[in-house]
Design an enzyme around this catalytic site. Structure first.
Site, PDB file in Angstrom:
ATOM      1  N   GLU A 178       0.803  -1.217   0.000  1.00  0.00           N
ATOM      2  CA  GLU A 178       0.000   0.000   0.000  1.00  0.00           C
ATOM      3  C   GLU A 178       0.838   1.268   0.000  1.00  0.00           C
ATOM      4  O   GLU A 178       0.299   2.375   0.076  1.00  0.00           O
ATOM      5  CB  GLU A 178      -0.948  -0.018   1.204  1.00  0.00           C
ATOM      6  CG  GLU A 178      -1.983  -1.137   1.088  1.00  0.00           C
ATOM      7  CD  GLU A 178      -2.952  -1.204   2.256  1.00  0.00           C
ATOM      8  OE1 GLU A 178      -2.522  -0.963   3.398  1.00  0.00           O
ATOM      9  OE2 GLU A 178      -4.137  -1.505   2.011  1.00  0.00           O
ATOM     10  N   HIS A 207      -1.946   5.270   7.612  1.00  0.00           N
ATOM     11  CA  HIS A 207      -3.085   4.467   7.154  1.00  0.00           C
ATOM     12  C   HIS A 207      -3.414   3.482   8.263  1.00  0.00           C
ATOM     13  O   HIS A 207      -2.563   2.688   8.676  1.00  0.00           O
ATOM     14  CB  HIS A 207      -2.764   3.714   5.865  1.00  0.00           C
ATOM     15  CG  HIS A 207      -3.769   2.651   5.526  1.00  0.00           C
ATOM     16  ND1 HIS A 207      -5.129   2.913   5.483  1.00  0.00           N
ATOM     17  CD2 HIS A 207      -3.627   1.323   5.245  1.00  0.00           C
ATOM     18  CE1 HIS A 207      -5.776   1.794   5.166  1.00  0.00           C
ATOM     19  NE2 HIS A 207      -4.889   0.828   5.038  1.00  0.00           N
ATOM     20  N   HIS A 217      -6.438   0.858  10.451  1.00  0.00           N
ATOM     21  CA  HIS A 217      -7.671   0.085  10.499  1.00  0.00           C
ATOM     22  C   HIS A 217      -8.290   0.303  11.880  1.00  0.00           C
ATOM     23  O   HIS A 217      -8.775  -0.634  12.507  1.00  0.00           O
ATOM     24  CB  HIS A 217      -7.396  -1.403  10.265  1.00  0.00           C
ATOM     25  CG  HIS A 217      -6.823  -1.711   8.917  1.00  0.00           C
ATOM     26  ND1 HIS A 217      -6.460  -2.986   8.547  1.00  0.00           N
ATOM     27  CD2 HIS A 217      -6.551  -0.927   7.846  1.00  0.00           C
ATOM     28  CE1 HIS A 217      -5.978  -2.981   7.312  1.00  0.00           C
ATOM     29  NE2 HIS A 217      -6.024  -1.725   6.867  1.00  0.00           N
ATOM     30  N   TYR A 259     -12.623  20.913  16.062  1.00  0.00           N
ATOM     31  CA  TYR A 259     -11.300  20.299  15.928  1.00  0.00           C
ATOM     32  C   TYR A 259     -11.225  19.385  14.714  1.00  0.00           C
ATOM     33  O   TYR A 259     -10.191  19.288  14.055  1.00  0.00           O
ATOM     34  CB  TYR A 259     -10.947  19.567  17.221  1.00  0.00           C
ATOM     35  CG  TYR A 259     -11.055  20.500  18.399  1.00  0.00           C
ATOM     36  CD1 TYR A 259     -10.069  21.451  18.648  1.00  0.00           C
ATOM     37  CD2 TYR A 259     -12.191  20.493  19.205  1.00  0.00           C
ATOM     38  CE1 TYR A 259     -10.200  22.350  19.685  1.00  0.00           C
ATOM     39  CE2 TYR A 259     -12.326  21.389  20.248  1.00  0.00           C
ATOM     40  CZ  TYR A 259     -11.324  22.321  20.489  1.00  0.00           C
ATOM     41  OH  TYR A 259     -11.464  23.222  21.504  1.00  0.00           O
ATOM     42  N   HIS A 283     -12.547  -0.436   4.582  1.00  0.00           N
ATOM     43  CA  HIS A 283     -11.107  -0.621   4.725  1.00  0.00           C
ATOM     44  C   HIS A 283     -10.544   0.261   5.848  1.00  0.00           C
ATOM     45  O   HIS A 283     -10.086  -0.266   6.852  1.00  0.00           O
ATOM     46  CB  HIS A 283     -10.438  -0.306   3.377  1.00  0.00           C
ATOM     47  CG  HIS A 283      -8.996  -0.651   3.298  1.00  0.00           C
ATOM     48  ND1 HIS A 283      -8.349  -0.850   2.098  1.00  0.00           N
ATOM     49  CD2 HIS A 283      -8.036  -0.791   4.256  1.00  0.00           C
ATOM     50  CE1 HIS A 283      -7.071  -1.142   2.321  1.00  0.00           C
ATOM     51  NE2 HIS A 283      -6.851  -1.093   3.617  1.00  0.00           N
TER      52      HIS A 283
END
Length: 213
Positions: free
Chosen positions: A74, A93, A95, A120, A160
């Site tokens: 990725e 990135h 999960h 914020y 994802h």
């Protein structure tokens, strides 16, 4: 910062995120820009909890593997975001549970998956667009991330998880934390009458804080 100090920073940030439940097993990946213009990234199938600073992946801006362990498949979406956001010095990135849950919700606004619940969220991220589902590792993910990154510091991959940038890796982590907290609040408030910021309030925040977070 030297390359060695940046390697240590990545390891420490990754461990912190792992211990707080932002990543589990070998899920997720991080990257940062090095002083020489190349990128440092977490290796494929590595855990945020036990990274080795000497084995982190080093790649160039074309994705060529230069040093360390094999990079995550990725890393190409990281490169796509860097190319469109020259001010970005770090990308996360994840999960993480609430943002991943949000990525699975049907009917969210694809232009902005989260309403402006707090100032914020608006100050740090602005808007969170959705990229339709593509299998992990599909090269089209990088293409879609690139299309949105010029205007957005963060995107959400359907079913994802999020991809979030910052001026450096520490700032990207702060942005990720704010985004995850906003998603958590969104789910907590599902059965409540939601009062969001008005368009005028959002515009004021964007004018005052754009580029400062």
């Amino acid at each position: 910062m030297t390359e060695f100090s940046l390697r240590l920073e990545m390891v420490n940030i990754a461990k912190s995120m792992f211990e707080r439940g932002y990543s589990s097993g070998g899920a997720g990946n991080l990257s940062l820009r090095l002083p020489d213009g190349n990128l440092l990234a977490t290796p494929t199938n590595s855990s945020f909890g036990d990274l080795d600073p000497d084995r982190l992946s080093k790649v160039d801006m074309d994705g060529k593997h230069l040093d360390g362990d094999k990079p995550s498949k990725e890393v190409l979406m990281h490169i796509a975001m860097y190319k469109e956001r020259p001010e970005a010095g770090g990308i996360v990135h994840l999960h993480s549970p609430y943002l991943t849950a949000l990525s699975c919700v049907d009917g969210v606004d694809p232009a902005n998956c989260l309403p402006p619940i707090t100032p914020y969220y608006v100050m740090r991220v602005g808007k969170l667009p959705l990229i339709p589902y593509l299998r992990p590792g599909d090269p089209r993910i990088a293409e879609e991330v690139g299309k949105l990154s010029a205007e957005h510091s963060a995107v959400l991959l359907a079913n994802h998880g999020p991809v979030i940038s910052g001026k450096d890796l520490r700032a990207a982590m702060f942005n990720a934390e704010e985004l995850e907290e906003t998603a958590r609040l969104y789910f907590i408030l599902q059965n409540s009458k939601l009062r969001t910021l008005t368009d005028e309030q959002v515009d004021e925040l964007e004018q005052v804080f754009k580029g400062k977070m």
